[in-house]
Design an enzyme around this catalytic site. Structure first.
Site, PDB file in Angstrom:
ATOM      1  N   LYS A   1     -23.144  32.792   3.508  1.00 10.42           N
ATOM      2  CA  LYS A   1     -24.033  34.074   3.492  1.00 10.42           C
ATOM      3  C   LYS A   1     -25.491  32.541   2.550  1.00 10.42           C
ATOM      4  CE  LYS A   1     -21.771  37.542   5.452  1.00 10.42           C
ATOM      5  NZ  LYS A   1     -21.084  38.537   4.905  1.00 10.42           N
TER       6      LYS A   1
ATOM      7  N   LYS B   1     -19.779  31.800  15.581  1.00 14.03           N
ATOM      8  CA  LYS B   1     -18.497  33.284  14.632  1.00 14.03           C
ATOM      9  C   LYS B   1     -19.600  34.422  15.666  1.00 14.03           C
ATOM     10  CE  LYS B   1     -18.098  35.235  10.271  1.00 14.03           C
ATOM     11  NZ  LYS B   1     -17.303  35.582   9.955  1.00 14.03           N
TER      12      LYS B   1
ATOM     13  N   LYS C   1     -22.821  40.051  12.601  1.00 16.93           N
ATOM     14  CA  LYS C   1     -23.352  41.501  13.052  1.00 16.93           C
ATOM     15  C   LYS C   1     -25.471  40.510  13.491  1.00 16.93           C
ATOM     16  CE  LYS C   1     -20.602  44.432  10.579  1.00 16.93           C
ATOM     17  NZ  LYS C   1     -20.380  45.163   9.909  1.00 16.93           N
TER      18      LYS C   1
END
Ligand code: TYM
Length: 335
Positions: A114, A197, A200
């Site tokens: 992230k 993956k 969102k």
């Protein structure tokens, strides 16, 4: 033995099929098993580790609550609440932050992913995020935590923190929680790239099926899903080398509650076009009732807010006594 279940979902919008198959569907099954005590949390404090628009955040908290209810969670059977309404989560998190070691956090792959290249510029909250997650879990004496595969490492950290606290203070206050990584679809991949993956934050709407998608959108996204030019694989070993194929087969298996082997024996050697028609039909039959119910609930803010408030009171009744014990054990005043 009674299972004490805890899990959480971030209200960051774009709830998708991965969240449903990897987590929410399993929350419902666990809620409906006899003797389980379940706590399901909308983890809004986790969401603010990255910038959120205040107006949108409130809507997203309601949307995640609506998704829980529309998927079959029942606030009378499970405690459903949002994290920021229960101050024990933040307080507990501080204390556990004094137990966790820097080296443990430095190993967290999700933080590395992230934060990307610009580690210096991300929030401190993003770095200590797994400690708040440990507080969530440990404040409810949780024994089992249903999550998708991507949360496994965070669960290991929670276990390490619980164990160190118990050892340091010679107590057995915390059960050591087990991850429950259930079902066929523990890691649903993007519909545009079988190696990424489903998430969102992917800029492409076609990469994910959203829980708020209509029947038409679901069918269209499956039709457009990336595939390879061969017919479907007829055995698991071949499927494993074909990321897009195994992803769609896995989604089919999870949505129809079958094992992937069964789906492969039905569709192996067939063309993707036929399989995609069937998958589109299956996915819209399973998901569009959720979407319809979610959209209906989203129009009734008062009802959603009342669910959250009821859950808050029940959550405080469980978490506060545990936090009191923690204060006592470490030698702080409380009262
Ligand atoms: P979050 O909000 O990113 O995701 C919610 C749940 O969905 C699962 N999930 C997936 N499962 C399969 N395939 C995917 N592509 C996929 N994407 C997401 C996640 O594994 C998760 O179970 N840190 C957590 C929230 C959290 C939590 C907790 C979870 C906070 N406190 C305490 C358990 C216990 C998170 O960010 O999940």
């Amino acid at each position: 033995m009674k299972k004490k279940i805890f899990s959480g979902v971030q209200p960051t919008g774009n709830l998708h099929l991965g969240n449903y198959l990897g987590a929410i569907k399993n929350f419902v099954a666990l809620q409906n098993e006899k003797d389980n005590e379940c706590v399901y949390c909308v983890v809004d404090l986790h969401a603010i580790t990255v910038k959120q628009d205040p107006k949108v955040l409130k809507d997203n908290i309601r949307e995640t609550t609506a998704a829980f209810l529309a998927s079959g969670l029942d606030y009378r059977k499970s405690i459903i609440f949002n994290q920021s309404l229960v101050p024990a989560h933040s307080e507990g998190s501080w204390i556990l932050g004094c137990i966790a070691r820097m080296g443990w956090l430095n190993r967290m792959t999700q933080f590395k992913e992230k934060a990307g290249k610009d580690k210096e510029k991300v929030s401190v909250g993003l770095y200590i995020y797994p400690i708040l997650m440990a507080a969530d879990i440990l404040l409810y004496d949780s024994t089992h935590v249903p999550v998708g595969e991507d949360q496994k490492q965070h669960l290991e950290l929670t276990r390490d923190i619980a164990q160190k606290f118990n050892n340091d203070f010679k107590t057995d206050i915390f059960p050591i929680p087990e991850p429950l990584i259930l079902g066929e679809a523990t890691r649903v991949m993007s519909l545009r790239d079988g190696l990424k993956k489903m998430s969102k934050s992917d800029p492409s709407d076609y990469s994910r099926i959203m829980l708020s998608d209509s029947e038409d959108e679901i069918v269209k996204k499956i039709k457009k899903a990336k595939t390879d030019p061969l017919p479907l694989p007829d055995n698991l070993d071949d499927a494993k080398n074909r990321p897009e194929a195994i992803n769609l087969l896995t989604i089919y298996a999870a949505l129809s509650d079958q094992e992937i082997g069964t789906v492969i024996s039905e569709y192996g050697g067939k063309e993707f076009s036929q399989f995609k028609n069937d998958l589109g039909e299956l996915a819209s039959a399973k998901l569009s009732p959720i979407s319809v119910e979610m959209n209906k609930l989203m129009k009734d803010e008062n009802y959603l807010d009342s669910v959250i408030i009821k859950g808050k009171e029940r959550a405080i009744n469980v978490a506060d006594p545990v936090l009191n014990k923690i204060y006592e054990i470490i030698g702080l005043f409380r009262g």
